[in-house]
Design a protein around this motif. Sequence first.
Motif, PDB file in Angstrom:
ATOM      1  N   GLY A  67       0.795  -1.216   0.000  1.00 12.91           N
ATOM      2  CA  GLY A  67       0.000   0.000   0.000  1.00 12.91           C
ATOM      3  C   GLY A  67       0.830   1.270   0.000  1.00 12.91           C
ATOM      4  O   GLY A  67       0.314   2.359   0.245  1.00 12.91           O
ATOM      5  N   ARG A  68       2.126   1.126  -0.282  1.00 13.64           N
ATOM      6  CA  ARG A  68       2.996   2.313  -0.318  1.00 13.64           C
ATOM      7  C   ARG A  68       3.241   2.693  -1.777  1.00 13.64           C
ATOM      8  O   ARG A  68       3.459   1.827  -2.619  1.00 13.64           O
ATOM      9  CB  ARG A  68       4.301   2.023   0.406  1.00 13.64           C
ATOM     10  N   PRO A  69       3.236   3.995  -2.055  1.00 16.96           N
ATOM     11  CA  PRO A  69       3.128   4.422  -3.460  1.00 16.96           C
ATOM     12  C   PRO A  69       4.444   4.590  -4.221  1.00 16.96           C
ATOM     13  O   PRO A  69       4.419   4.731  -5.435  1.00 16.96           O
ATOM     14  CB  PRO A  69       2.426   5.781  -3.336  1.00 16.96           C
ATOM     15  N   HIS A  70       5.601   4.570  -3.509  1.00 21.75           N
ATOM     16  CA  HIS A  70       6.821   4.959  -4.226  1.00 21.75           C
ATOM     17  C   HIS A  70       7.977   3.969  -3.997  1.00 21.75           C
ATOM     18  O   HIS A  70       8.550   3.935  -2.911  1.00 21.75           O
ATOM     19  CB  HIS A  70       7.267   6.349  -3.791  1.00 21.75           C
ATOM     20  N   PRO A  71       8.355   3.210  -5.015  1.00 22.98           N
ATOM     21  CA  PRO A  71       9.540   2.352  -4.892  1.00 22.98           C
ATOM     22  C   PRO A  71      10.809   3.196  -5.016  1.00 22.98           C
ATOM     23  O   PRO A  71      11.104   3.732  -6.076  1.00 22.98           O
ATOM     24  CB  PRO A  71       9.414   1.382  -6.069  1.00 22.98           C
ATOM     25  N   TYR A  72      11.545   3.327  -3.910  1.00 21.10           N
ATOM     26  CA  TYR A  72      12.782   4.117  -3.923  1.00 21.10           C
ATOM     27  C   TYR A  72      13.939   3.374  -4.574  1.00 21.10           C
ATOM     28  O   TYR A  72      14.797   3.983  -5.200  1.00 21.10           O
ATOM     29  CB  TYR A  72      13.159   4.514  -2.491  1.00 21.10           C
ATOM     30  N   ALA A  73      13.975   2.083  -4.372  1.00 19.97           N
ATOM     31  CA  ALA A  73      15.075   1.291  -4.928  1.00 19.97           C
ATOM     32  C   ALA A  73      14.502   0.004  -5.487  1.00 19.97           C
ATOM     33  O   ALA A  73      13.711  -0.669  -4.834  1.00 19.97           O
ATOM     34  CB  ALA A  73      16.109   0.991  -3.849  1.00 19.97           C
ATOM     35  N   VAL A  74      14.890  -0.314  -6.713  1.00 22.31           N
ATOM     36  CA  VAL A  74      14.438  -1.535  -7.382  1.00 22.31           C
ATOM     37  C   VAL A  74      15.679  -2.225  -7.942  1.00 22.31           C
ATOM     38  O   VAL A  74      16.264  -1.767  -8.920  1.00 22.31           O
ATOM     39  CB  VAL A  74      13.446  -1.221  -8.522  1.00 22.31           C
ATOM     40  N   SER A  75      16.114  -3.297  -7.283  1.00 23.02           N
ATOM     41  CA  SER A  75      17.272  -4.062  -7.738  1.00 23.02           C
ATOM     42  C   SER A  75      16.793  -5.386  -8.281  1.00 23.02           C
ATOM     43  O   SER A  75      16.045  -6.084  -7.600  1.00 23.02           O
ATOM     44  CB  SER A  75      18.250  -4.328  -6.581  1.00 23.02           C
ATOM     45  N   GLY A  76      17.245  -5.728  -9.472  1.00 23.06           N
ATOM     46  CA  GLY A  76      16.779  -6.975 -10.067  1.00 23.06           C
ATOM     47  C   GLY A  76      17.901  -7.809 -10.641  1.00 23.06           C
ATOM     48  O   GLY A  76      18.818  -7.292 -11.271  1.00 23.06           O
ATOM     49  N   SER A  77      17.816  -9.114 -10.415  1.00 24.49           N
ATOM     50  CA  SER A  77      18.696 -10.085 -11.067  1.00 24.49           C
ATOM     51  C   SER A  77      17.899 -10.792 -12.153  1.00 24.49           C
ATOM     52  O   SER A  77      16.877 -11.428 -11.864  1.00 24.49           O
ATOM     53  CB  SER A  77      19.197 -11.127 -10.050  1.00 24.49           C
ATOM     54  N   PHE A  78      18.379 -10.672 -13.395  1.00 29.20           N
ATOM     55  CA  PHE A  78      17.711 -11.330 -14.510  1.00 29.20           C
ATOM     56  C   PHE A  78      18.264 -12.750 -14.610  1.00 29.20           C
ATOM     57  O   PHE A  78      19.372 -12.976 -15.065  1.00 29.20           O
ATOM     58  CB  PHE A  78      17.912 -10.532 -15.794  1.00 29.20           C
ATOM     59  N   VAL A  79      17.442 -13.690 -14.152  1.00 28.76           N
ATOM     60  CA  VAL A  79      17.916 -15.049 -13.912  1.00 28.76           C
ATOM     61  C   VAL A  79      17.794 -15.906 -15.167  1.00 28.76           C
ATOM     62  O   VAL A  79      18.697 -16.682 -15.496  1.00 28.76           O
ATOM     63  CB  VAL A  79      17.130 -15.673 -12.740  1.00 28.76           C
ATOM     64  N   ARG A  80      16.665 -15.802 -15.828  1.00 29.57           N
ATOM     65  CA  ARG A  80      16.419 -16.600 -17.030  1.00 29.57           C
ATOM     66  C   ARG A  80      15.756 -15.728 -18.085  1.00 29.57           C
ATOM     67  O   ARG A  80      15.090 -14.759 -17.767  1.00 29.57           O
ATOM     68  CB  ARG A  80      15.472 -17.774 -16.724  1.00 29.57           C
ATOM     69  N   ALA A  81      15.919 -16.099 -19.355  1.00 31.49           N
ATOM     70  CA  ALA A  81      15.256 -15.376 -20.438  1.00 31.49           C
ATOM     71  C   ALA A  81      13.753 -15.581 -20.326  1.00 31.49           C
ATOM     72  O   ALA A  81      13.280 -16.711 -20.411  1.00 31.49           O
ATOM     73  CB  ALA A  81      15.771 -15.878 -21.781  1.00 31.49           C
ATOM     74  N   PRO A  82      13.003 -14.505 -20.109  1.00 30.13           N
ATOM     75  CA  PRO A  82      11.552 -14.668 -19.972  1.00 30.13           C
ATOM     76  C   PRO A  82      10.879 -14.713 -21.333  1.00 30.13           C
ATOM     77  O   PRO A  82      11.459 -14.336 -22.347  1.00 30.13           O
ATOM     78  CB  PRO A  82      11.158 -13.400 -19.221  1.00 30.13           C
TER      79      PRO A  82
END
Lengths: 294, 294
Positions: A67-82
Amino acid sequence: MPGSFTRTQTNTVDAAPARSFLEATAVESIGPGRFAAQVDPAWSARGKPNGGLLLSIAARAVMAVTGRPHPYAVSGSFVRAPDEGPVEIRVEVLKAGRQVAQVRASLWQRGAVVLDTLIVVGDTPDSTPAWREIPDPVPAPYAMCVPLARQPGRTGLVERVDIRYDPAAAPTRGNPVPRRTGMGDAHLRGWVEFSDGSAPDVLAALLMADVLPPSVHNLGLPGWAPTVQMSTYLRAVPAPGPLAVSVSGRLLSGRWFDEVADVYDVDGTLVAQTRQIALVAGRAPAHSRGTDSP
Amino acid sequence: MPGSFTRTQTNTVDAAPARSFLEATAVESIGPGRFAAQVDPAWSARGKPNGGLLLSIAARAVMAVTGRPHPYAVSGSFVRAPDEGPVEIRVEVLKAGRQVAQVRASLWQRGAVVLDTLIVVGDTPDSTPAWREIPDPVPAPYAMCVPLARQPGRTGLVERVDIRYDPAAAPTRGNPVPRRTGMGDAHLRGWVEFSDGSAPDVLAALLMADVLPPSVHNLGLPGWAPTVQMSTYLRAVPAPGPLAVSVSGRLLSGRWFDEVADVYDVDGTLVAQTRQIALVAGRAPAHSRGTDSP
């Protein structure tokens, strides 16, 4: 960079109206901490979903759970080809604090993780910067940038965004000779906007920062450049209008290169800072990059 | 920056020999994908473990599980303020591919996650860069930098590393007036080495990049600045000798600031690129930063 702008392109190729960015990243609750989404071919390039789009889907699920409106940090590991099509998002709240919630969200297809993320989400930020100092050049003003020519018959992501390049930092695709001495530089700068005229929301920069071609193309290294890991800090909610993106590579070593992208709104506010590490000419692209990759 | 150097400080304060960085980040297998470690007070500042040390412990566990020697990307969310003492590491291999393995590792204390990480680990990289372009200034040569004066009676992290500051980008602590007009700048540069004379290993940059004071101190904002999320790309194995660290803040907005750190070895090779987002004067520090924080 701030100033007026006039849209000069419209999306005219697709027969049926495509889903907007908001619609293409929508998530549907299917249980506690579980969501379904559809990875839309209309937002893919050559059959591969855009990485920024996938991060946006994960962030939407995190926003829904907390319910919080603002993602301050978004870190992602791309594990497999989607692939395009259905995806499940699993959200695990690690801590719901006063200031922020720390959350893990992973995207699953056919029983396997394709993208794992760590997301920090909180209240809408104060968008008035107290201090700023950016070493990379900002894009030239909107009116001085050159619209990317339409290529008839192309569909997908290339039709979802309109791109205008800064003449001083445009892709050199088709011209493999670096523009400068040595190996050239690894800069791309320009303006990106949704071709359906939608205003950018808080997550738009996740897509816009990942939609230009890989900066190593300007070093004479074309081809797929799959992102392996990408971290974005979303610092402000963008004003309505196009976003300005400044992309720079810093180090190419072996098959690995990094890339920094700063994203500004039309008022000149720095809305996002992003950094990724990627592979040159990788065998299996984890996701699509850019709109003119081969 | 490359060149010879002469160590001028030695660790003389502690009576008992402290554990080396390698020992302080060692992990012990306690089951499939589970490890135990000891967060050492000798590597903490004012009772709070260093964030880079915690990331190193997570990376060691990932290296042990996968058998791969080089973490290319280490992204961490600092979820709760950790304590000194025992910690459990839980490792989940998301994918073991040919080129890299994608892994999640989380640190637990008393049944709660204190640090969650996404780590990409692979073979030892080719350390010969094909191309490099760094917008931030590099630290002045080792011999031109000024050793940080010892403060008798202080223990912990401040005794584990020797720091020499570039006179052009040293902390202004004790002098709250910014050195330049306006709010000053947010640059810190210098050399860091283990005070026991140990050579830096592949993970040393995770610590060294997080050991200088927060760059916002130079904007006249002292106090704790807890890291919320930090991502480091380890691009090469450092040569034996001190590491040079260049830290820069880009944007201070509300209570949030970001910080970039580039880490070089004594030969001038860029060994690590790191970026974090942190809070100014946070209530509860998630981990320690720097050696002269109040």
